[in-house]
Design a protein around this motif. Structure first.
Motif, PDB file in Angstrom:
ATOM      1  N   THR A 150     -33.432 -47.373 -11.299  1.00  0.00           N
ATOM      2  CA  THR A 150     -34.580 -48.469 -11.900  1.00  0.00           C
ATOM      3  C   THR A 150     -33.673 -49.019 -13.000  1.00  0.00           C
ATOM      4  OG1 THR A 150     -35.960 -47.074 -10.936  1.00  0.00           O
ATOM      5  CG2 THR A 150     -37.407 -48.604 -12.004  1.00  0.00           C
ATOM      6  N   GLU A 151     -33.404 -49.083 -13.791  1.00  0.00           N
ATOM      7  CA  GLU A 151     -33.450 -49.464 -15.025  1.00  0.00           C
ATOM      8  C   GLU A 151     -31.950 -50.401 -15.029  1.00  0.00           C
ATOM      9  OE1 GLU A 151     -31.265 -48.124 -19.060  1.00  0.00           O
ATOM     10  OE2 GLU A 151     -31.510 -46.906 -18.055  1.00  0.00           O
ATOM     11  N   ALA A 153     -31.854 -52.552 -12.344  1.00  0.00           N
ATOM     12  CA  ALA A 153     -32.250 -53.724 -11.231  1.00  0.00           C
ATOM     13  C   ALA A 153     -33.720 -54.616 -12.453  1.00  0.00           C
ATOM     14  CB  ALA A 153     -33.404 -52.895 -10.591  1.00  0.00           C
ATOM     15  N   ASP A 154     -34.006 -53.692 -13.138  1.00  0.00           N
ATOM     16  CA  ASP A 154     -34.484 -54.080 -14.744  1.00  0.00           C
ATOM     17  C   ASP A 154     -33.369 -54.130 -15.568  1.00  0.00           C
ATOM     18  OD1 ASP A 154     -37.209 -54.299 -16.006  1.00  0.00           O
ATOM     19  OD2 ASP A 154     -36.363 -53.300 -17.707  1.00  0.00           O
ATOM     20  N   LEU A 155     -32.378 -53.958 -16.037  1.00  0.00           N
ATOM     21  CA  LEU A 155     -31.969 -54.743 -16.380  1.00  0.00           C
ATOM     22  C   LEU A 155     -31.359 -56.442 -16.408  1.00  0.00           C
ATOM     23  CD1 LEU A 155     -29.924 -51.975 -19.000  1.00  0.00           C
ATOM     24  CD2 LEU A 155     -31.061 -54.444 -20.390  1.00  0.00           C
ATOM     25  N   LEU A 156     -31.286 -55.723 -15.051  1.00  0.00           N
ATOM     26  CA  LEU A 156     -30.599 -57.244 -14.072  1.00  0.00           C
ATOM     27  C   LEU A 156     -31.266 -58.449 -14.344  1.00  0.00           C
ATOM     28  CD1 LEU A 156     -28.879 -55.224 -11.301  1.00  0.00           C
ATOM     29  CD2 LEU A 156     -27.362 -56.915 -12.771  1.00  0.00           C
ATOM     30  N   SER A 157     -32.814 -57.730 -13.864  1.00  0.00           N
ATOM     31  CA  SER A 157     -33.956 -59.420 -13.920  1.00  0.00           C
ATOM     32  C   SER A 157     -34.392 -59.499 -15.370  1.00  0.00           C
ATOM     33  CB  SER A 157     -34.968 -58.726 -13.047  1.00  0.00           C
ATOM     34  OG  SER A 157     -35.739 -57.786 -13.846  1.00  0.00           O
ATOM     35  N   ARG A 158     -33.737 -58.839 -16.356  1.00  0.00           N
ATOM     36  CA  ARG A 158     -34.047 -59.470 -17.210  1.00  0.00           C
ATOM     37  C   ARG A 158     -32.818 -59.991 -18.273  1.00  0.00           C
ATOM     38  NH1 ARG A 158     -38.172 -56.872 -20.492  1.00  0.00           N
ATOM     39  NH2 ARG A 158     -38.960 -54.713 -20.307  1.00  0.00           N
ATOM     40  N   LEU A 183     -32.964 -52.183  -6.501  1.00  0.00           N
ATOM     41  CA  LEU A 183     -34.475 -51.646  -6.176  1.00  0.00           C
ATOM     42  C   LEU A 183     -34.508 -51.364  -4.776  1.00  0.00           C
ATOM     43  CD1 LEU A 183     -36.881 -54.220  -6.972  1.00  0.00           C
ATOM     44  CD2 LEU A 183     -36.422 -52.164  -8.138  1.00  0.00           C
ATOM     45  N   GLU A 184     -33.516 -51.394  -3.223  1.00  0.00           N
ATOM     46  CA  GLU A 184     -33.657 -49.996  -2.424  1.00  0.00           C
ATOM     47  C   GLU A 184     -33.165 -49.356  -3.058  1.00  0.00           C
ATOM     48  OE1 GLU A 184     -30.862 -52.416   0.138  1.00  0.00           O
ATOM     49  OE2 GLU A 184     -32.871 -54.605   0.670  1.00  0.00           O
ATOM     50  N   ARG A 191     -42.049 -49.189  -8.778  1.00  0.00           N
ATOM     51  CA  ARG A 191     -43.043 -50.306  -7.784  1.00  0.00           C
ATOM     52  C   ARG A 191     -43.649 -50.917  -9.850  1.00  0.00           C
ATOM     53  NH1 ARG A 191     -47.853 -51.280  -8.818  1.00  0.00           N
ATOM     54  NH2 ARG A 191     -48.553 -49.802  -9.892  1.00  0.00           N
ATOM     55  N   PRO A 192     -44.121 -50.478 -10.407  1.00  0.00           N
ATOM     56  CA  PRO A 192     -44.302 -51.721 -11.303  1.00  0.00           C
ATOM     57  C   PRO A 192     -42.823 -52.311 -12.049  1.00  0.00           C
ATOM     58  CG  PRO A 192     -44.881 -49.658 -11.990  1.00  0.00           C
ATOM     59  CD  PRO A 192     -43.630 -49.441 -10.864  1.00  0.00           C
ATOM     60  N   VAL A 193     -41.627 -51.957 -12.105  1.00  0.00           N
ATOM     61  CA  VAL A 193     -39.881 -52.344 -12.037  1.00  0.00           C
ATOM     62  C   VAL A 193     -39.822 -53.649 -10.627  1.00  0.00           C
ATOM     63  CG1 VAL A 193     -37.292 -52.895 -12.527  1.00  0.00           C
ATOM     64  CG2 VAL A 193     -39.122 -51.136 -14.006  1.00  0.00           C
ATOM     65  N   ALA A 194     -40.136 -52.685  -9.549  1.00  0.00           N
ATOM     66  CA  ALA A 194     -40.109 -54.086  -8.834  1.00  0.00           C
ATOM     67  C   ALA A 194     -41.208 -55.509  -8.851  1.00  0.00           C
ATOM     68  CB  ALA A 194     -40.517 -53.390  -7.042  1.00  0.00           C
TER      69      ALA A 194
END
Length: 293
Positions: A150-151, A153-158, A183-184, A191-194
């Motif tokens: 999760t972390e 995925a969030d960092l990558l998207s940021r 995320l998979e 969910r909030p990160v997604a």
């Protein structure tokens, strides 16, 4: 008693006595002084002064401890609320350095995000990209796990969103796709990160003029949304972007229907009245008939 005088009185008391074993307890009192002042202060500038005094005294009492780092972050957050981004950045940087000395890798990564957010608020996406890249490098040095998915995925998207702001769109799209792959593997609590990842991805796709793909990305945000205030904000933005995609794709009727859905969500967000006004203006520009009642 004036709270500032109370804080200064404690300073004098501590200066007048030798160091004792209860330094931790005294440091905790300073943490409480800062936090309570911010919670109830009508004057955030005065709260900032008291929090600065608290931070200085916590460092004297317990050194570069987790309490010191925590109070630096509280002080920095208050600077953000005041719109003093340079001061906030300096405080987050101090906190990150202290956390690094303590070996708190997770805290350092979290602070890199806060530093980057401040730099983006200052209109410095290049500097933000470097900070987020550092956080990613630190995270990727760890063994991959479901707990860290999760972390990551969030960092990558940021980081990808910052690349989008720098107009490095192919690299941004690739990182968004990597984030979605991570995320998979993430738990349901992601969910909030997604929602945030799909929303940022939609923005990047729009910048590449891939309106149909962007539309689907924003729709994914809506499928993930739940009935709570945080999700209402995300849903409102998704509806707004979907409406805009329909406008760009010359589908005015779909845009009108989408903006009306957004207005229903905005009724639950009174603090976003300015957004509701703008959407009402967009509806009028599209020739939408006023809704009955």
């Amino acid at each position: 008693m004036n709270r500032t005088l109370f804080a200064l009185g404690l300073i004098g008391l501590l200066a007048a006595r030798p160091a004792l074993a209860d330094n931790q307890a005294d440091a905790l009192r300073y943490v409480a002084i800062c936090q309570n002042e911010i919670k109830r202060a009508a004057d955030l500038l005065n709260a900032a002064k008291i929090c600065k005094e608290s931070t200085e005294n916590i460092r004297v009492l317990v050194g570069e401890s987790p309490l010191y780092v925590g109070n630096l972050i509280t002080e920095a957050d208050n600077k953000v609320a005041l719109g003093n981004y340079p001061a906030a950045f300096d405080l987050y940087s101090l906190a990150a350095n202290a956390a690094d000395h303590l070996g708190d890798a997770a805290k350092v990564r979290a602070l890199r995000i806060r530093q980057a957010d401040v730099q983006l608020s200052r209109g410095k996406p290049f500097h933000a990209e470097i900070l987020l890249r550092d956080a990613l490098t630190r995270l990727r040095a760890l063994p991959r796990s479901r707990e860290l998915a999760t972390e990551e995925a969030d960092l990558l998207s940021r980081h990808a969103a910052t690349l989008t702001a720098l107009d490095q769109l192919p690299a941004a799209i690739a990182e968004f796709q990597e984030a979605l792959a991570r995320l998979e593997l993430a738990p349901p609590s992601a969910r909030p990160v997604a929602m945030a990842v799909w929303s940022r991805y939609g923005d990047a796709l729009e910048r590449r003029n891939r309106y149909g793909d962007a539309l689907e990305a924003y729709r994914r945000v809506l499928t993930l949304a739940r009935i709570n205030p945080v999700d209402h904000v995300q849903s409102s933005y998704a509806y707004q972007q979907i409406g805009w995609m329909h406008e760009l794709m010359h589908n005015p009727n779909d845009a009108i229907a989408t903006y009306r859905k957004q207005l229903q969500v905005l009724k639950k967000l009174p603090e976003q009245q300015a957004v509701a006004t703008e959407i009402t203006r967009r509806l009028a520009a599209l020739g939408a008939a006023p809704e009955p009642g």
